[in-house]
Design a protein around this motif. Sequence first.
Motif, short mmCIF file in Angstrom:
data_model
loop_
_atom_site.label_atom_id
_atom_site.label_comp_id
_atom_site.label_asym_id
_atom_site.label_seq_id
_atom_site.Cartn_x
_atom_site.Cartn_y
_atom_site.Cartn_z
N LEU A 826 40.41 -17.85 21.16
CA LEU A 826 39.56 -18.67 22.05
C LEU A 826 39.22 -17.83 23.24
N GLU A 827 40.23 -17.33 24.00
CA GLU A 827 39.65 -16.66 25.31
C GLU A 827 38.62 -15.40 25.06
N LEU A 828 38.92 -14.61 23.88
CA LEU A 828 37.84 -13.97 23.47
C LEU A 828 36.71 -14.28 23.30
N GLY A 829 36.66 -15.43 22.52
CA GLY A 829 35.32 -15.97 22.41
C GLY A 829 34.55 -16.64 23.43
N LEU A 830 35.36 -17.05 24.31
CA LEU A 830 34.91 -17.51 25.70
C LEU A 830 34.19 -16.48 26.55
N GLN A 831 34.80 -15.28 26.38
CA GLN A 831 34.47 -13.97 27.13
C GLN A 831 33.32 -13.48 26.48
N VAL A 832 32.94 -13.73 25.24
CA VAL A 832 31.95 -13.40 24.39
C VAL A 832 30.61 -14.29 25.00
N GLN A 868 33.04 -29.42 29.61
CA GLN A 868 33.21 -29.85 31.19
C GLN A 868 32.62 -28.31 31.90
N ASN A 869 32.68 -27.08 31.27
CA ASN A 869 32.40 -25.92 31.74
C ASN A 869 31.03 -25.24 31.00
N TRP A 870 30.24 -26.15 30.25
CA TRP A 870 29.39 -25.59 29.41
C TRP A 870 28.38 -24.68 30.17
N TYR A 871 28.04 -24.90 31.53
CA TYR A 871 27.02 -24.22 32.19
C TYR A 871 27.58 -22.79 32.25
N THR A 872 28.56 -22.33 32.22
CA THR A 872 29.18 -20.81 32.23
C THR A 872 29.01 -20.21 30.85
N LEU A 873 28.87 -21.09 29.77
CA LEU A 873 29.34 -20.53 28.57
C LEU A 873 27.69 -20.74 27.63
N PHE A 874 27.13 -21.74 28.03
CA PHE A 874 25.86 -21.81 26.95
C PHE A 874 24.57 -22.18 27.83
N THR A 875 23.58 -22.15 27.11
CA THR A 875 22.44 -22.62 27.64
C THR A 875 22.25 -24.13 27.17
N PRO A 876 21.45 -24.77 28.03
CA PRO A 876 21.22 -26.31 27.64
C PRO A 876 20.71 -26.52 26.19
#
Length: 1145
Positions: A826-832, A868-876
């Motif tokens: 999961l952490e690796l996926g979040l980094q990607v 909750q932290n979508w804005y650092t990971l995904f586009t809207p």
Amino acid sequence: MSASYSMNGRAGGRPGGEGRAVRRRARGRRRCCQPESLAGRGGTSGWLQLGFDPVQRRTSTWSFPRSERQICMYFKLPARPGGGFGIEDSPRRPLPALPAAAPGLGGKVPLPTAATPGLGLQDRCSFAPAGLGWVRARGGVPGLRLGPPRPHCSVPPQPRAGFHLSGTVTEPATATEPEMTYKVAISFDRCKITSVTCGCGNKDIFYCAHVVALSLYRIRKPEQVKLRLPISETLFQMNRDQLQKFVQYLITEHHTEVLPTAQKLADDILSSNSEINQTHGAPDPTAGASIDDENCWHLDEEQVREQVKLFLSQGGYYGSGKQLNSMFAKVREMLRMRDSNGARMLTLITEQFMADPRLSLWRQQGTGMTDKCRQLWDELGALWVCVVLNPHCKLEEKSCWLRQLRKWGDMDVCPLEDGSYGNELPNITNALTQSSNHSHDSLARPRRTVFTRAMEGCDLHWQDSHLQRIISSDFYVSPSYQRDGESLLFNAQGQPLWLEHVPTACARVDALRSHGYPKEALRLTVAIINTLRLQQQRQLEIYKHQKKELLQRGATTITNLEGWVGHPLNPIGCLFLTLTEACRLEEENCLEISGIRPPVYQHMPVATGCQDSGESYLSLALEVALMGMGQQRVMPEGLYAQDKVCRNEEQIIARLQELELDAVLVQTLRKQCILLLEGGPFSGLGEVIQRESVPMHTFAKYLFSALLPHDADLAYKLALRAMRLPVLETTAPSGDITHPHHLVSVVPSRYPRWFTLGHLESQQCELASTMLTAAKGDMLQLRTVLEAIQKNIHSSSLIFKLAQDAFKIATPADSNPDTTLLNVALELGLQVMRMTLSTLNWRRREMVRWLVTCATEVGVRALLSILQNWYTLFTPTEATSIVAATVMSHNTILRLSLDYPQREELAGCARTLALQCAMKDPQNCALSALTLCEKDHIAFETAYQIVIDAAATGMTYSQLFTIARYMEHRGYPLRAFKLASLAMTHLNLAYNQDTHPAINDVLWACALSHSLGKNELAAIIPLVVKSVHCATVLSDILRRCTMTAPGLAGIPGRRNSGKLMSTDKAPLRQLLDATISAYINTTHSRLTHISPRHYGEFIEFLSKARETFLLAQDGHLQFAQFIDNLKQIYKGKKKLMMLVRERFG
């Protein structure tokens, strides 16, 4: 078998003799403890006296080759051309015994099929020795039968004479071929076959099976081959009548072949002035050669040229490359047997390589040769180094080779050693203590070809007394009184050292090994390894004094201008093979053709003068391979040179993996790994390395897997250190001038030109994946590996691959998931996600979906975190359409088995995300936000208001129409009407856009307004009139509005009159006028550029216009006046106006 031969030592002084004595040169070294007998010496190098019968018979035995291995060497190409290092490294196995044949009868000797005339090498039947016979690899006849023939055979025995063996070989019949008998003739001299002839007509480089069969029969059963004197001696014993009878019978027997020659010779002999009468004696082909004549094995040079030319002409054909490698392996085999034909065959091969027309083409086009072809050239250059370093080579031979090599090297088409660069590699004789007479200019040649190292090798010699003592004795040590002081010749233990440029010293080892001196090669190898050990020890001592400064600076320089791995001379591979061959176990009757069984090694103690060394050649092989692989070295320039580094590294590792690690080898492995970790700038695994140092990922992966079962802490420490890839982290320091030509390549971009960077990054990923797999269940190690990945891997696609690998390993199908490894995935996926958020990546949607799946496996807390932290990971758009939608899906709820509070918490986070995304990107997220907020009234109203606020500024009519339809579908017709009205304000439909995709939306909006009531219809018609200028669309709206009464939707609180609306009153009157006006304007526009082929379509358009005109009270008059105007204005279009009059009057 019918075979006989005769011999003669002299013929001079007798009629028919040529007057030359046959001297034999001894081959091989005599044992000092047992001198050869006079008869034996006479057979190889002495004077022969015909009258001495024992000498005759002994000479007849010794003059013919005695080695079956030499005979078979000239029979075929090797079935397996060498090992993984580009050189022929398969050990030689003893030849089996042929089956015995009964005296006087034709013994059957199973042999492979003879080569068919005209077929190339690839069409031959290869074979390998096994058991007591010869086993065919494929195809072929059951065997060959050797005469003398049996009573039913039709081929009679024939007498043979001189240093000439002849006989008949019968090939048994098969299902498709009849029995065949071939006549074979072999000439020999001083234990070598000098010429062969066979009736099969074989056209190939090597001997046919029939020649081999006859030769082996002669070696195995010399007593069954009848011995005859040379023909000159036989003629000397005849009187005149016998001589005349002999000649006449000979001419009669072969009159068609020899009669013209016999007549010419008779005329010459009868003429006193003829040349034949000016010479004493006469030639005798059966009497043997003079000792001064050239003496070498028969090799068909023309066939060698033709075969090489054929293989080169086939270009990239896979089989041709294999055959050329087989020919190189045959050259090495000849060199090992100390056969002069090795260099001779290599010369012929090189001539054809240099004549390859593709060389000129590649040079003219500026393109490089293929990798396969480049590897062949590399092997060619390495072979020449072996040839010129022959320890027993004569100066005349070396001078001749040097001239030839210079000639080839000076040709424009001669390939360069490393493709495009080559002026900075050191000379092969660099750092030699014995070569002090070289000029300074020879240390840096401006142009280095594939033959340059061989030319430099011609300057080397073997006369150094220290070198001679090293290779001649296992017990050469320093005197005990000299061991305390510093010495360049011995280490502290008294073992000899050889201080020479390492690749050059290894080239000597390869030369010794290739020329049949395995013991000498082994001794020199041990001396080189002792030297490397001493250098490693001194480098460690130097680093200890510089460690603090280097660590503070964070950078280092590299003193090795050329690496040992990927080097043209392959030094590490040479040493490794030399050592492992001494430890290889050979199985009896093992077929060499299979190549399936891995080699089996055993520990062989190192022969040394020092007591209790406790070392084996196998442990030395492992040690030197680790030393070479761990050497810190700069990545070379050029695609081929960089690819060669990777390929050679993989080859060495493949060899290392063949070793079964026992306690001794594990101890060697641990010791060397520790030294590499502490090695400082001299080790690629040291604490500080140069920016452009070759990465150690592939090497570290092997070390990690090998060490893990024995020392896990050391394995992880080493692998984690090897994870770095500094070339991708920073630009080159301004003060780094270690490799100045690299600085040029840094100028246009951040990175130097590493053509193999993709491969290196994938190897880095493989190393990380190996560590992740091994660390499963160990939270501390997983955390450490994760940090190394996040720090050192810079490719999002590779990190994503690691995340996927970790996820698969953590979720086996047959057991519970591993939560620690799942969290790493999961952490690796979040980094990607963070790495690819602001960049374009075609796999982005796949990555987002995978992350949601991974978070679902981890649990509800992970899902809440990414929401909750979508804005650092995904586009809207991703957050609403993929992430939130998947989280809120029924399958996710079931997968997690959530209770009501958890579902509400998750839904609340998803709605909050939806509203935030709608605020940030209403154009793409508004509809998704409305969908996600349906079950919460407040959230839904908020999302709706966001849409209304954004409608006036950023949203398009298509987006608004889509949301309006959604609102109608959800039971909000008034809100749908409002959104449709807003959409109409953004629309502009021209007169000729009768196929516009928005027409359906306009019709739907008007139908919605009509169904809501007269007021809504009255509100939207002005918007339609303003936005739509297409007559056909307006007429369609008008027709629909007049067909039914408005207000059929039944909005609560409203009254429906149920009456049809009139076109003469508002709001349809405005729509009718706009429609008529649109028809008039469209008509004039179409008539401006109308062509005759559109006349019929135009008449139909006017018919539709008339239907609309007639909806007005005075529509008939208006249309008539409109037609009259057309006739007047466009009277020039006579044909069209005639059609108008015919239809409308």
